[in-house]
Design a protein around this motif. Structure first.
Motif, PDB file in Angstrom:
ATOM      1  N   GLY A   9      21.193  29.138  -4.136  1.00 26.95           N
ATOM      2  CA  GLY A   9      20.169  30.044  -3.649  1.00 26.95           C
ATOM      3  C   GLY A   9      18.855  29.829  -4.389  1.00 26.95           C
ATOM      4  N   VAL A  10      17.946  30.773  -4.219  1.00 27.59           N
ATOM      5  CA  VAL A  10      16.597  30.678  -4.767  1.00 27.59           C
ATOM      6  C   VAL A  10      16.450  31.614  -5.964  1.00 27.59           C
ATOM      7  CG1 VAL A  10      14.152  31.056  -4.223  1.00 27.59           C
ATOM      8  CG2 VAL A  10      15.676  30.073  -2.503  1.00 27.59           C
ATOM      9  N   ILE A  11      15.779  31.122  -7.010  1.00 29.38           N
ATOM     10  CA  ILE A  11      15.502  31.957  -8.184  1.00 29.38           C
ATOM     11  C   ILE A  11      14.484  33.021  -7.794  1.00 29.38           C
ATOM     12  CG2 ILE A  11      14.492  32.053 -10.501  1.00 29.38           C
ATOM     13  CD1 ILE A  11      15.502  29.212 -10.950  1.00 29.38           C
ATOM     14  N   GLU A  12      14.808  34.271  -8.134  1.00 24.45           N
ATOM     15  CA  GLU A  12      13.889  35.385  -7.910  1.00 24.45           C
ATOM     16  C   GLU A  12      13.728  36.149  -9.218  1.00 24.45           C
ATOM     17  OE1 GLU A  12      14.504  37.513  -4.075  1.00 24.45           O
ATOM     18  OE2 GLU A  12      16.367  36.344  -4.054  1.00 24.45           O
ATOM     19  N   ASN A  18      13.870  40.320 -14.912  1.00 27.47           N
ATOM     20  CA  ASN A  18      15.128  39.590 -14.922  1.00 27.47           C
ATOM     21  C   ASN A  18      15.071  38.509 -13.855  1.00 27.47           C
ATOM     22  OD1 ASN A  18      16.671  41.220 -16.822  1.00 27.47           O
ATOM     23  ND2 ASN A  18      16.638  42.802 -15.255  1.00 27.47           N
ATOM     24  N   PHE A  19      15.527  37.318 -14.199  1.00 28.61           N
ATOM     25  CA  PHE A  19      15.655  36.254 -13.202  1.00 28.61           C
ATOM     26  C   PHE A  19      17.046  36.342 -12.598  1.00 28.61           C
ATOM     27  CE2 PHE A  19      12.495  34.412 -16.156  1.00 28.61           C
ATOM     28  CZ  PHE A  19      11.474  34.205 -15.245  1.00 28.61           C
ATOM     29  N   PHE A  20      17.127  36.204 -11.270  1.00 29.44           N
ATOM     30  CA  PHE A  20      18.424  36.286 -10.617  1.00 29.44           C
ATOM     31  C   PHE A  20      18.450  35.374  -9.409  1.00 29.44           C
ATOM     32  CE2 PHE A  20      15.762  39.335  -8.480  1.00 29.44           C
ATOM     33  CZ  PHE A  20      16.165  39.307  -7.146  1.00 29.44           C
ATOM     34  N   CYS A  21      19.671  35.110  -8.955  1.00 30.28           N
ATOM     35  CA  CYS A  21      19.895  34.312  -7.756  1.00 30.28           C
ATOM     36  C   CYS A  21      21.060  34.966  -7.037  1.00 30.28           C
ATOM     37  CB  CYS A  21      20.211  32.868  -8.135  1.00 30.28           C
ATOM     38  SG  CYS A  21      20.433  31.778  -6.720  1.00 30.28           S
ATOM     39  N   GLY A  22      20.773  35.563  -5.880  1.00 32.27           N
ATOM     40  CA  GLY A  22      21.812  36.342  -5.199  1.00 32.27           C
ATOM     41  C   GLY A  22      22.208  37.516  -6.074  1.00 32.27           C
ATOM     42  N   GLU A  23      23.486  37.681  -6.311  1.00 34.10           N
ATOM     43  CA  GLU A  23      23.972  38.786  -7.146  1.00 34.10           C
ATOM     44  C   GLU A  23      24.102  38.406  -8.615  1.00 34.10           C
ATOM     45  OE1 GLU A  23      28.500  39.332  -6.919  1.00 34.10           O
ATOM     46  OE2 GLU A  23      28.036  38.259  -5.051  1.00 34.10           O
ATOM     47  N   TYR A  24      23.699  37.185  -8.975  1.00 32.68           N
ATOM     48  CA  TYR A  24      23.920  36.671 -10.327  1.00 32.68           C
ATOM     49  C   TYR A  24      22.663  36.707 -11.183  1.00 32.68           C
ATOM     50  CZ  TYR A  24      27.949  34.864  -7.864  1.00 32.68           C
ATOM     51  OH  TYR A  24      29.073  34.758  -7.089  1.00 32.68           O
ATOM     52  N   LEU A  25      22.781  37.296 -12.372  1.00 33.99           N
ATOM     53  CA  LEU A  25      21.714  37.268 -13.360  1.00 33.99           C
ATOM     54  C   LEU A  25      21.661  35.865 -13.941  1.00 33.99           C
ATOM     55  CD1 LEU A  25      19.680  38.979 -15.065  1.00 33.99           C
ATOM     56  CD2 LEU A  25      21.529  39.268 -16.715  1.00 33.99           C
ATOM     57  N   GLY A  38      11.416  30.625  -7.221  1.00 36.51           N
ATOM     58  CA  GLY A  38      11.337  29.906  -5.964  1.00 36.51           C
ATOM     59  C   GLY A  38      12.141  28.618  -5.947  1.00 36.51           C
ATOM     60  N   ASP A  39      12.567  28.137  -7.126  1.00 36.36           N
ATOM     61  CA  ASP A  39      13.405  26.936  -7.171  1.00 36.36           C
ATOM     62  C   ASP A  39      14.741  27.206  -6.485  1.00 36.36           C
ATOM     63  OD1 ASP A  39      11.611  25.404  -8.599  1.00 36.36           O
ATOM     64  OD2 ASP A  39      12.739  25.415 -10.479  1.00 36.36           O
ATOM     65  N   MET A  40      15.222  26.229  -5.738  1.00 36.81           N
ATOM     66  CA  MET A  40      16.568  26.281  -5.152  1.00 36.81           C
ATOM     67  C   MET A  40      17.519  25.734  -6.209  1.00 36.81           C
ATOM     68  SD  MET A  40      18.464  26.830  -2.357  1.00 36.81           S
ATOM     69  CE  MET A  40      17.589  26.569  -0.841  1.00 36.81           C
ATOM     70  N   ILE A  41      18.515  26.540  -6.579  1.00 39.37           N
ATOM     71  CA  ILE A  41      19.455  26.129  -7.623  1.00 39.37           C
ATOM     72  C   ILE A  41      20.895  26.247  -7.138  1.00 39.37           C
ATOM     73  CG2 ILE A  41      17.929  26.752  -9.545  1.00 39.37           C
ATOM     74  CD1 ILE A  41      19.820  29.284  -9.862  1.00 39.37           C
ATOM     75  N   LYS A  67      18.896  22.607 -10.603  1.00 39.36           N
ATOM     76  CA  LYS A  67      18.254  22.483  -9.300  1.00 39.36           C
ATOM     77  C   LYS A  67      19.239  21.938  -8.291  1.00 39.36           C
ATOM     78  CE  LYS A  67      13.512  22.285 -10.661  1.00 39.36           C
ATOM     79  NZ  LYS A  67      12.291  21.594 -10.836  1.00 39.36           N
ATOM     80  N   ALA A  68      19.253  22.546  -7.132  1.00 40.54           N
ATOM     81  CA  ALA A  68      20.130  22.081  -6.058  1.00 40.54           C
ATOM     82  C   ALA A  68      19.545  20.787  -5.510  1.00 40.54           C
ATOM     83  CB  ALA A  68      20.211  23.137  -4.956  1.00 40.54           C
ATOM     84  N   ASN A  69      20.425  19.866  -5.177  1.00 41.61           N
ATOM     85  CA  ASN A  69      19.945  18.637  -4.563  1.00 41.61           C
ATOM     86  C   ASN A  69      20.990  18.107  -3.607  1.00 41.61           C
ATOM     87  OD1 ASN A  69      21.863  17.597  -6.308  1.00 41.61           O
ATOM     88  ND2 ASN A  69      20.403  16.579  -7.616  1.00 41.61           N
TER      89      ASN A  69
END
Length: 75
Positions: A9-12, A18-25, A38-41, A67-69
């Motif tokens: 997902g994307v870093i928010e 707090n930085f999170f991606c989906g439900e994960y801190l 905004g990075d896709m990880i 980073k997702a690739n």
């Protein structure tokens, strides 16, 4: 195909910085060192969030993400 992992997902960033991606801190220092909002990880592993402050909102945390690739599937 995106590389395999627990979650992609994307870093928010939330209102408490707090930085999170989906439900994960996400680990703050890891994001600051290698990533931007905004990075896709892809999250590789998760642990129970040890912080009393953010546990209610984010019960799971990741220090292992990158980073997702696009990579070819290995057979």
């Amino acid at each position: 195909m995106l590389q395999k992992g627990i979650y992609t997902g994307v870093i928010e960033k939330d209102e408490n910085n707090n930085f999170f991606c989906g439900e994960y801190l996400l680990d703050y220092k890891m994001v600051m060192a290698k990533h931007v909002v905004g990075d896709m990880i892809t999250i590789k592993s998760i642990i129970e969030n040890p912080s009393d402050i953010s546990f209610k909102k984010y019960p799971k945390k990741s220090k292992r993400f990158d980073k997702a690739n696009n990579k070819p599937e290995q057979s």
